[in-house]
Design a protein around this motif. Structure first.
Motif: not given
Length: 321
Positions: A164-176
């Motif tokens: 879930c942390g990977l998902g949260y970080i990716s959704c915060s800094v990566s593209t949609l």
């Protein structure tokens, strides 16, 4: 949960006919808000009841009963259910009070999925271990590592946090697009891998107990585990399925909110399951939750002790002869 509501309201608006009047639009929007308010209020009430029940279970299993391999998992499951309901309750209060959640929504969604995933992984492990305890009783009784439940619980918490942390970080800094890909991967792990393993283990366990020529003394804990898995499949799995469909852009009116409401019901039901199973056989539904829990979990401890004593006596007899 509150931010997901924003995705439902446009659906209600765009699904109307082009010629609909402004009054009709306003009426439908008000109806949508009324439905959402009702679901949020129900979710808040369910969360409050569930937190009380799970809190009692945590207190009892943590301090008032001798632990066995399965009660360690049940204790961690109660903690994850309590944490999940607490997050949902805070989000619901924020929405009902019309607070501006903003950035907080991402944090709470991360915590929701973290607690949800932990509960899913714990139940999958419980079903697999219970199946092994029936299929391989000698290994489970004699060769199973003593602290395996504690180690596995810690690893499952860590796995859920990392995913879930990977998902949260990716959704915060990566593209949609990248965010959606990672969330879909999490959904596949939860819904298409863990859930089938849980179902397969549960069905194998039921088939082994019901169709075997040997009689198994299943006990109350066996019933508790099967009911917990069954209600998780009915009430909690739809959340993962609906979110997965939502990430694939298959959107339905109120679909995320319905999934969250059902998952709230599931996390609140477990203490009730323990109480009903602990009281049912004696037909004494006036028992306190503590007494019912004691009947459920200490029965397993006593039964395990009886088997170990019998095995020891058998070994002593064989050695003497």
């Amino acid at each position: 949960m509150s931010a997901l509501i924003a995705t439902s309201l446009p659906l209600a608006k765009t699904s109307m006919d082009p010629g609909a009047s402004l009054n009709d639009t306003k009426t439908e929007m008000e109806a949508s808000y009324a439905v959402l308010k009702f679901m949020e209020s129900f979710c808040l009430l369910s969360s409050a009841c569930g937190m009380v029940g799970n809190g009692i279970v945590i207190w009892f299993l943590g301090f008032h009963i001798k632990r066995n391999p399965f009660t360690v998992y049940i204790l961690n499951l109660a903690v994850s259910d309590f944490g999940y309901l607490l997050c949902i309750a805070i989000e619901t209060v924020q929405y009902l009070m019309q607070f501006n959640v903003g950035v907080q929504f991402g944090i709470f969604l991360f915590l929701d999925l973290f607690m949800y995933g932990t509960g899913l992984y714990l139940l999958t492990t419980i079903s697999i271990e219970r199946c092994l305890s029936v299929l391989c009783p000698v290994w489970f009784r004699c060769h199973r590592p003593k602290h395996l439940s504690s180690i596995m619980s810690a690893l499952l918490w860590a796995l859920s946090f990392l995913v879930c942390g990977l998902g949260y970080i990716s959704c915060s800094v990566s593209t949609l697009h990248n965010c959606q890909q990672i969330l879909i991967t999490i959904g596949v792990l939860d819904f298409l891998i863990c859930t089938p393993l849980m179902v397969l283990s549960g069905l194998t366990l039921v088939f082994r107990v019901c169709c075997s020529s040997h009689r198994f003394k299943t006990g109350r804990l066996f019933t508790v585990i099967l009911l917990t898995i069954l209600f998780f499949l009915i009430f909690a799995v739809p959340l993962g399925a609906l979110l997965l469909l939502d990430f694939w852009n298959y959107k339905f009116l109120y679909s995320p909110e319905i999934g969250f409401v059902l998952s709230c019901v599931n996390s609140s039901l477990n203490p009730a399951i323990y109480f009903l199973v602990g009281s049912y056989r004696d037909r004494q539904f006036r028992d306190t939750l503590r007494v019912a829990l004691q009947k459920v979990f200490e029965e397993e401890v006593n039964f395990r002790g009886e088997r170990e004593t019998a095995s020891a006596e058998l070994e002593m007899t064989t050695t003497t002869q």
